[in-house]
Design a protein around this motif. Structure first.
Motif, mmCIF file in Angstrom:
data_model
loop_
_atom_site.group_PDB
_atom_site.id
_atom_site.type_symbol
_atom_site.label_atom_id
_atom_site.label_comp_id
_atom_site.label_asym_id
_atom_site.label_seq_id
_atom_site.Cartn_x
_atom_site.Cartn_y
_atom_site.Cartn_z
ATOM 1 N N ASN A 113 2.139 10.628 -4.351
ATOM 2 C CA ASN A 113 2.833 11.824 -3.872
ATOM 3 C C ASN A 113 3.823 12.354 -4.905
ATOM 4 O O ASN A 113 3.901 13.553 -5.142
ATOM 5 C CB ASN A 113 3.540 11.552 -2.545
ATOM 6 C CG ASN A 113 2.607 11.638 -1.376
ATOM 7 O OD1 ASN A 113 1.695 12.455 -1.345
ATOM 8 N ND2 ASN A 113 2.811 10.787 -0.396
ATOM 9 N N ARG A 114 4.568 11.472 -5.530
ATOM 10 C CA ARG A 114 5.547 11.898 -6.538
ATOM 11 C C ARG A 114 4.874 12.463 -7.786
ATOM 12 O O ARG A 114 5.344 13.416 -8.388
ATOM 13 C CB ARG A 114 6.437 10.722 -6.939
ATOM 14 C CG ARG A 114 7.371 10.273 -5.853
ATOM 15 C CD ARG A 114 8.082 8.996 -6.282
ATOM 16 N NE ARG A 114 8.846 8.433 -5.201
ATOM 17 C CZ ARG A 114 10.160 8.566 -5.085
ATOM 18 N NH1 ARG A 114 10.834 9.244 -5.978
ATOM 19 N NH2 ARG A 114 10.787 8.021 -4.071
ATOM 20 N N THR A 115 3.761 11.869 -8.173
ATOM 21 C CA THR A 115 3.087 12.247 -9.410
ATOM 22 C C THR A 115 2.257 13.520 -9.275
ATOM 23 O O THR A 115 2.209 14.341 -10.191
ATOM 24 C CB THR A 115 2.173 11.095 -9.875
ATOM 25 O OG1 THR A 115 2.961 9.909 -10.005
ATOM 26 C CG2 THR A 115 1.524 11.423 -11.208
ATOM 27 N N LEU A 116 1.611 13.703 -8.130
ATOM 28 C CA LEU A 116 0.623 14.777 -8.009
ATOM 29 C C LEU A 116 1.045 15.935 -7.102
ATOM 30 O O LEU A 116 0.229 16.805 -6.802
ATOM 31 C CB LEU A 116 -0.709 14.190 -7.527
ATOM 32 C CG LEU A 116 -1.326 13.184 -8.497
ATOM 33 C CD1 LEU A 116 -2.538 12.519 -7.884
ATOM 34 C CD2 LEU A 116 -1.677 13.858 -9.804
ATOM 35 N N LYS A 117 2.309 15.975 -6.699
ATOM 36 C CA LYS A 117 2.727 17.065 -5.816
ATOM 37 C C LYS A 117 2.641 18.430 -6.503
ATOM 38 O O LYS A 117 2.371 19.434 -5.851
ATOM 39 C CB LYS A 117 4.128 16.829 -5.260
ATOM 40 C CG LYS A 117 5.245 16.878 -6.271
ATOM 41 C CD LYS A 117 6.563 16.594 -5.598
ATOM 42 C CE LYS A 117 7.670 16.494 -6.618
ATOM 43 N NZ LYS A 117 8.926 16.141 -5.964
ATOM 44 N N LYS A 118 2.790 18.481 -7.816
ATOM 45 C CA LYS A 118 2.687 19.763 -8.528
ATOM 46 C C LYS A 118 1.254 20.285 -8.576
ATOM 47 O O LYS A 118 1.031 21.452 -8.845
ATOM 48 C CB LYS A 118 3.251 19.629 -9.945
ATOM 49 C CG LYS A 118 4.750 19.447 -9.951
ATOM 50 C CD LYS A 118 5.303 19.352 -11.342
ATOM 51 C CE LYS A 118 6.793 19.149 -11.282
ATOM 52 N NZ LYS A 118 7.380 18.940 -12.600
ATOM 53 N N GLN A 119 0.290 19.410 -8.310
ATOM 54 C CA GLN A 119 -1.114 19.819 -8.241
ATOM 55 C C GLN A 119 -1.515 20.157 -6.794
ATOM 56 O O GLN A 119 -2.696 20.234 -6.478
ATOM 57 C CB GLN A 119 -2.031 18.703 -8.771
ATOM 58 C CG GLN A 119 -2.106 18.627 -10.269
ATOM 59 C CD GLN A 119 -0.877 17.960 -10.892
ATOM 60 O OE1 GLN A 119 -0.123 17.273 -10.236
ATOM 61 N NE2 GLN A 119 -0.685 18.180 -12.176
ATOM 62 N N ASP A 120 -0.516 20.327 -5.928
ATOM 63 C CA ASP A 120 -0.723 20.666 -4.517
ATOM 64 C C ASP A 120 -1.511 19.607 -3.770
ATOM 65 O O ASP A 120 -2.309 19.913 -2.882
ATOM 66 C CB ASP A 120 -1.403 22.034 -4.368
ATOM 67 C CG ASP A 120 -0.528 23.153 -4.881
ATOM 68 O OD1 ASP A 120 0.710 23.044 -4.765
ATOM 69 O OD2 ASP A 120 -1.071 24.139 -5.405
ATOM 70 N N LEU A 151 0.814 -1.210 0.000
ATOM 71 C CA LEU A 151 0.000 0.000 0.000
ATOM 72 C C LEU A 151 0.853 1.267 0.000
ATOM 73 O O LEU A 151 0.517 2.250 -0.654
ATOM 74 C CB LEU A 151 -0.932 -0.021 1.215
ATOM 75 C CG LEU A 151 -2.205 0.782 1.169
ATOM 76 C CD1 LEU A 151 -3.008 0.505 -0.089
ATOM 77 C CD2 LEU A 151 -3.044 0.481 2.400
ATOM 78 N N TYR A 152 1.971 1.235 0.696
ATOM 79 C CA TYR A 152 2.843 2.409 0.749
ATOM 80 C C TYR A 152 3.387 2.777 -0.632
ATOM 81 O O TYR A 152 3.664 3.943 -0.911
ATOM 82 C CB TYR A 152 3.994 2.193 1.732
ATOM 83 C CG TYR A 152 5.093 1.310 1.190
ATOM 84 C CD1 TYR A 152 6.205 1.869 0.562
ATOM 85 C CD2 TYR A 152 5.022 -0.078 1.276
ATOM 86 C CE1 TYR A 152 7.209 1.071 0.043
ATOM 87 C CE2 TYR A 152 6.009 -0.879 0.761
ATOM 88 C CZ TYR A 152 7.103 -0.308 0.154
ATOM 89 O OH TYR A 152 8.086 -1.095 -0.373
ATOM 90 N N LYS A 153 3.519 1.802 -1.531
ATOM 91 C CA LYS A 153 4.012 2.070 -2.877
ATOM 92 C C LYS A 153 3.028 2.949 -3.653
ATOM 93 O O LYS A 153 3.435 3.831 -4.406
ATOM 94 C CB LYS A 153 4.251 0.773 -3.639
ATOM 95 C CG LYS A 153 5.398 -0.048 -3.079
ATOM 96 C CD LYS A 153 5.550 -1.333 -3.850
ATOM 97 C CE LYS A 153 6.621 -2.209 -3.251
ATOM 98 N NZ LYS A 153 6.752 -3.480 -3.981
ATOM 99 N N LEU A 154 1.736 2.696 -3.460
ATOM 100 C CA LEU A 154 0.724 3.533 -4.108
ATOM 101 C C LEU A 154 0.780 4.959 -3.591
ATOM 102 O O LEU A 154 0.722 5.914 -4.368
ATOM 103 C CB LEU A 154 -0.673 2.955 -3.868
ATOM 104 C CG LEU A 154 -0.977 1.637 -4.543
ATOM 105 C CD1 LEU A 154 -2.318 1.110 -4.067
ATOM 106 C CD2 LEU A 154 -0.960 1.793 -6.038
ATOM 107 N N VAL A 155 0.900 5.106 -2.280
ATOM 108 C CA VAL A 155 0.955 6.437 -1.672
ATOM 109 C C VAL A 155 2.197 7.179 -2.153
ATOM 110 O O VAL A 155 2.133 8.360 -2.504
ATOM 111 C CB VAL A 155 0.919 6.339 -0.135
ATOM 112 C CG1 VAL A 155 1.136 7.696 0.512
ATOM 113 C CG2 VAL A 155 -0.408 5.744 0.318
ATOM 114 N N ASP A 156 3.318 6.501 -2.215
ATOM 115 C CA ASP A 156 4.554 7.116 -2.697
ATOM 116 C C ASP A 156 4.411 7.570 -4.147
ATOM 117 O O ASP A 156 4.791 8.691 -4.503
ATOM 118 C CB ASP A 156 5.715 6.132 -2.553
ATOM 119 C CG ASP A 156 7.031 6.734 -2.979
ATOM 120 O OD1 ASP A 156 7.402 7.805 -2.450
ATOM 121 O OD2 ASP A 156 7.699 6.142 -3.854
ATOM 122 N N SER A 157 3.836 6.716 -4.978
ATOM 123 C CA SER A 157 3.650 7.059 -6.385
ATOM 124 C C SER A 157 2.700 8.249 -6.558
ATOM 125 O O SER A 157 2.960 9.151 -7.363
ATOM 126 C CB SER A 157 3.102 5.847 -7.141
ATOM 127 O OG SER A 157 2.882 6.161 -8.475
#
Length: 56
Positions: free
Chosen positions: A27-34, A19-25
């Motif tokens: 976070n990395r993908t959508l951080k520019k969308q705040d 599950l942590y892999k999904l959260v990490d992905s």
């Protein structure tokens, strides 16, 4: 400058080792969308995890 974090959604899900892999992905993908994603074990039920979506 004051930083505000707004909780958009919280859901309890079945805990899984990956599950942590999904959260990490997310976070990395959508951080520019705040957006920021969190994961914590449920204190009352160790088989459940709490997944939270935040706007930063």
């Amino acid at each position: 400058m004051e930083s505000r974090i707004q909780v958009l959604s919280t859901v309890r899900v079945q805990n899984s080792p990956d599950l942590y892999k999904l959260v990490d992905s997310l976070n990395r993908t959508l951080k520019k969308q705040d957006l920021m994603f969190g994961l914590a074990l449920d204190q009352n039920d160790k088989d459940k995890a709490i997944f939270t979506i935040y706007r930063t």
